[in-house]
Design a protein around this motif. Structure first.
Motif, PDB file in Angstrom:
ATOM      1  N   HIS A  53       0.740  -1.228   0.142  1.00  0.00           N
ATOM      2  CA  HIS A  53       0.035  -0.109  -0.123  1.00  0.00           C
ATOM      3  C   HIS A  53       0.892   1.317  -0.070  1.00  0.00           C
ATOM      4  CE1 HIS A  53      -3.244  -2.669   0.588  1.00  0.00           C
ATOM      5  NE2 HIS A  53      -2.846  -2.987   1.731  1.00  0.00           N
ATOM      6  N   HIS A  54       1.896   1.112  -0.626  1.00  0.00           N
ATOM      7  CA  HIS A  54       2.946   2.368  -0.890  1.00  0.00           C
ATOM      8  C   HIS A  54       3.439   2.759   0.368  1.00  0.00           C
ATOM      9  CE1 HIS A  54       0.662   2.889  -4.848  1.00  0.00           C
ATOM     10  NE2 HIS A  54      -0.324   2.864  -4.434  1.00  0.00           N
ATOM     11  N   LYS A  55       3.795   1.911   1.139  1.00  0.00           N
ATOM     12  CA  LYS A  55       4.639   2.112   2.355  1.00  0.00           C
ATOM     13  C   LYS A  55       5.793   0.918   2.269  1.00  0.00           C
ATOM     14  CE  LYS A  55       1.035   4.138   5.155  1.00  0.00           C
ATOM     15  NZ  LYS A  55       0.379   4.108   6.698  1.00  0.00           N
ATOM     16  N   ASN A  56       6.977   1.209   2.780  1.00  0.00           N
ATOM     17  CA  ASN A  56       7.724   0.218   2.838  1.00  0.00           C
ATOM     18  C   ASN A  56       8.077  -0.354   4.150  1.00  0.00           C
ATOM     19  OD1 ASN A  56       8.649   0.889   0.255  1.00  0.00           O
ATOM     20  ND2 ASN A  56      10.068   2.666   1.035  1.00  0.00           N
ATOM     21  N   TYR A  57       8.182  -1.659   4.176  1.00  0.00           N
ATOM     22  CA  TYR A  57       8.416  -2.524   5.259  1.00  0.00           C
ATOM     23  C   TYR A  57       9.484  -3.608   4.941  1.00  0.00           C
ATOM     24  CZ  TYR A  57       3.675  -1.130   6.261  1.00  0.00           C
ATOM     25  OH  TYR A  57       2.688  -0.352   6.649  1.00  0.00           O
ATOM     26  N   THR A  58      10.023  -4.220   6.220  1.00  0.00           N
ATOM     27  CA  THR A  58      10.752  -5.400   5.965  1.00  0.00           C
ATOM     28  C   THR A  58      10.536  -6.371   6.289  1.00  0.00           C
ATOM     29  OG1 THR A  58      12.698  -3.707   7.162  1.00  0.00           O
ATOM     30  CG2 THR A  58      13.083  -5.958   6.911  1.00  0.00           C
ATOM     31  N   ILE A  59      10.303  -7.434   5.151  1.00  0.00           N
ATOM     32  CA  ILE A  59       9.763  -8.786   5.402  1.00  0.00           C
ATOM     33  C   ILE A  59      10.863  -9.704   5.751  1.00  0.00           C
ATOM     34  CG2 ILE A  59       8.396 -10.442   3.925  1.00  0.00           C
ATOM     35  CD1 ILE A  59       6.854  -7.757   4.697  1.00  0.00           C
ATOM     36  N   ILE A  60      10.777 -10.521   6.582  1.00  0.00           N
ATOM     37  CA  ILE A  60      11.401 -11.739   7.091  1.00  0.00           C
ATOM     38  C   ILE A  60      10.699 -12.848   6.436  1.00  0.00           C
ATOM     39  CG2 ILE A  60      12.786 -13.203   8.801  1.00  0.00           C
ATOM     40  CD1 ILE A  60      13.761  -9.963   8.503  1.00  0.00           C
ATOM     41  N   LYS A  61      11.109 -13.672   5.576  1.00  0.00           N
ATOM     42  CA  LYS A  61      10.336 -14.819   4.895  1.00  0.00           C
ATOM     43  C   LYS A  61      11.193 -16.193   4.948  1.00  0.00           C
ATOM     44  CE  LYS A  61       9.379 -15.285   0.255  1.00  0.00           C
ATOM     45  NZ  LYS A  61       8.999 -14.914  -1.044  1.00  0.00           N
ATOM     46  N   ARG A  62      10.537 -17.054   5.408  1.00  0.00           N
ATOM     47  CA  ARG A  62      11.102 -18.701   5.206  1.00  0.00           C
ATOM     48  C   ARG A  62      10.340 -19.321   4.656  1.00  0.00           C
ATOM     49  NH1 ARG A  62      15.924 -20.784   4.216  1.00  0.00           N
ATOM     50  NH2 ARG A  62      14.230 -21.835   2.781  1.00  0.00           N
ATOM     51  N   PRO A  63      10.284 -19.803   3.209  1.00  0.00           N
ATOM     52  CA  PRO A  63       9.415 -20.832   2.861  1.00  0.00           C
ATOM     53  C   PRO A  63      10.041 -21.984   2.778  1.00  0.00           C
ATOM     54  CG  PRO A  63      10.776 -19.732   1.032  1.00  0.00           C
ATOM     55  CD  PRO A  63      11.050 -18.975   2.328  1.00  0.00           C
ATOM     56  N   GLY A  64       9.305 -23.311   2.781  1.00  0.00           N
ATOM     57  CA  GLY A  64       9.969 -24.588   2.453  1.00  0.00           C
ATOM     58  C   GLY A  64       9.172 -25.409   1.671  1.00  0.00           C
ATOM     59  N   SER A  65       9.758 -26.202   0.943  1.00  0.00           N
ATOM     60  CA  SER A  65       9.291 -27.218  -0.116  1.00  0.00           C
ATOM     61  C   SER A  65      10.000 -28.492  -0.539  1.00  0.00           C
ATOM     62  CB  SER A  65       9.031 -26.222  -1.464  1.00  0.00           C
ATOM     63  OG  SER A  65       8.598 -27.162  -2.356  1.00  0.00           O
ATOM     64  N   ILE A  66       9.301 -29.346  -0.153  1.00  0.00           N
ATOM     65  CA  ILE A  66       9.460 -30.779  -0.451  1.00  0.00           C
ATOM     66  C   ILE A  66       8.569 -31.578  -0.932  1.00  0.00           C
ATOM     67  CG2 ILE A  66      10.854 -33.068   0.238  1.00  0.00           C
ATOM     68  CD1 ILE A  66      12.096 -31.477   2.405  1.00  0.00           C
ATOM     69  N   MET A  67       8.378 -31.721  -2.563  1.00  0.00           N
ATOM     70  CA  MET A  67       7.355 -32.156  -3.110  1.00  0.00           C
ATOM     71  C   MET A  67       5.822 -31.722  -2.577  1.00  0.00           C
ATOM     72  SD  MET A  67       8.814 -36.186  -3.566  1.00  0.00           S
ATOM     73  CE  MET A  67       9.387 -36.389  -1.678  1.00  0.00           C
ATOM     74  N   GLY A  68       5.105 -32.322  -2.066  1.00  0.00           N
ATOM     75  CA  GLY A  68       4.057 -32.049  -1.404  1.00  0.00           C
ATOM     76  C   GLY A  68       3.938 -31.390  -0.033  1.00  0.00           C
ATOM     77  N   ALA A  69       5.033 -31.305   0.665  1.00  0.00           N
ATOM     78  CA  ALA A  69       5.192 -30.485   1.838  1.00  0.00           C
ATOM     79  C   ALA A  69       5.486 -29.192   1.494  1.00  0.00           C
ATOM     80  CB  ALA A  69       6.179 -31.300   2.737  1.00  0.00           C
ATOM     81  N   GLN A  70       4.681 -28.042   1.773  1.00  0.00           N
ATOM     82  CA  GLN A  70       4.871 -26.692   1.406  1.00  0.00           C
ATOM     83  C   GLN A  70       4.725 -26.021   2.818  1.00  0.00           C
ATOM     84  OE1 GLN A  70       5.623 -25.705  -2.055  1.00  0.00           O
ATOM     85  NE2 GLN A  70       5.743 -27.780  -2.206  1.00  0.00           N
ATOM     86  N   ALA A  71       5.694 -24.971   2.986  1.00  0.00           N
ATOM     87  CA  ALA A  71       5.543 -24.259   4.206  1.00  0.00           C
ATOM     88  C   ALA A  71       5.903 -22.805   4.238  1.00  0.00           C
ATOM     89  CB  ALA A  71       6.308 -24.846   5.326  1.00  0.00           C
ATOM     90  N   MET A  72       5.247 -21.961   4.795  1.00  0.00           N
ATOM     91  CA  MET A  72       5.731 -20.513   4.928  1.00  0.00           C
ATOM     92  C   MET A  72       5.595 -19.742   6.132  1.00  0.00           C
ATOM     93  SD  MET A  72       6.524 -17.819   2.994  1.00  0.00           S
ATOM     94  CE  MET A  72       6.347 -18.211   1.275  1.00  0.00           C
TER      95      MET A  72
END
Length: 358
Positions: free
Chosen positions: A304-323
């Motif tokens: 929304h036109h404001k700046n933020y810091t995003i800490i992101k840690r996804p995970g993916s092993i075949m059907g195992a998906q995480a965020m």
């Protein structure tokens, strides 16, 4: 009069959250339907969960529904835990981040032994041959995945897949390589004289009462652990994940957890209960490919036109998906755990963020 004041105060406090919940909930329901999402979603602000809901099945064959207590394989979210364990040892003076692998693993045989530092393992700039470089769905279906479908101890994983030749000058090129975190896991074991799992339990899981989290093993029956599935484009069908030894992902991706336990971890991390602020500043330094230590760090992320810091840690092993997706300045956390690979969790989390950040 006091009752009226209380009601006004209540709506002043809860009104924005109720509005966010409605907006986010409508979007999530729509996204879930369009993408056939299976899993559990938790949204929190200032450490408190205000939305938690599960969708779909934990086991398709038996039609067992996912619930908010369902345990999921969290894949590479494991790397955030590994990074924290390394940085805790750094705070204790037991690890020098600028020392090389051979300092802690003197019997390590790889070319990187005296050239690659702990920092370069943490931020994925080791230059070591990528252990998954030749791995694709097509090759896995025809030839299998020897890294993960054959039984290996963590020592064997280190020797066979974490000791390859240097393909880039250390520190110069970012390459997402599970081998880097396998090496870190073995460094943790050597320093502490404990297994990676024992050290993980003693220093994160038990102190935070994360009783629904641990390391998944092929031979271990884990109650309430969701089965995993993925979509085969070639046959146009949802199928069981390919058989694998989850423990082979080791310190790079072998953990399971629940949304509530991941929130406990996130809260402790961002509240400086696991690491000091100065150490968090190191972990959250955005380096090559915007990667920090075990997490992605996006500075000046526009919402929304404001700046933020995003800490992101996804995970993916075949059907195992995480965020795990955290808006640092807002204290807003998005946790998505899934047992099917039917939706992009990067897209899902980003779109949720636009609906919960004002």
């Amino acid at each position: 009069m006091r009752k009226v004041f209380f009601l006004v105060a209540f709506f002043l406090v809860t009104g924005p959250v109720l509005g966010q919940s409605s907006k986010a909930g409508l979007f999530i329901d729509s996204f879930v339907t369009k993408n056939n999402f299976n899993g559990t979603i938790l949204l929190a602000k200032k450490n408190k969960a205000w939305y938690k809901k599960s969708f779909g099945s934990a086991n398709f064959q038996q039609q067992v529904p996912n619930t908010t207590d369902t345990r999921y394989k969290i894949a590479s979210i494991t790397k955030a835990f590994t990074a924290v364990l390394v940085l805790q040892l750094y705070e204790q003076g037991k690890i020098d981040l600028n020392k090389t692998i051979s300092t802690y693993l003197p019997d390590y045989k790889g070319e990187a032994a005296n050239k690659v530092t702990v920092v370069q393992l943490l931020n994925m700039t080791s230059g070591i041959h990528n252990m998954d470089a030749d791995l694709s769905l097509e090759s896995a279906l025809k030839q299998g995945m020897p890294q993960y479908q054959l039984p290996h101890t963590s020592d064997e994983m280190l020797t066979r897949y974490g000791s390859g030749k240097l393909e880039n000058e250390p520190g110069k090129v970012w390459d997402y390589n599970n081998a880097d975190y396998i090496i870190l896991g073995k460094i943790i074991e050597r320093i502490t004289s404990k297994t990676f799992e024992e050290h993980l339990q003693a220093n994160i899981l038990q102190p935070l009462l994360m009783t629904n989290s641990g390391i998944a093993y092929q031979q271990k029956m884990i109650p309430r652990l969701a089965d995993t599935y993925f979509y085969r484009e070639d046959i146009k069908a949802m199928v069981n994940d390919l058989p694998a030894y989850m423990e082979n992902w080791y310190a790079s991706g072998a953990m399971y957890s629940t949304v509530d336990d991941i929130l406990k971890f996130a809260n402790a991390l961002f509240e400086k209960k696991l690491l000091k602020q100065a150490t968090l500043d190191l972990m959250f330094t955005s380096g090559l490919s915007e990667y920090g230590y075990g997490v992605w760090v996006y500075k000046d992320y526009d919402i929304h036109h404001k700046n933020y810091t995003i800490i992101k840690r996804p995970g993916s092993i075949m059907g195992a998906q995480a965020m795990l997706f955290h808006v640092l300045e807002e204290g807003s956390t998005i946790i998505i755990l899934s047992n099917t690979a039917t939706a992009s969790l990067d897209e899902f989390a980003a779109k949720i963020a636009t609906r919960i950040v004002e």
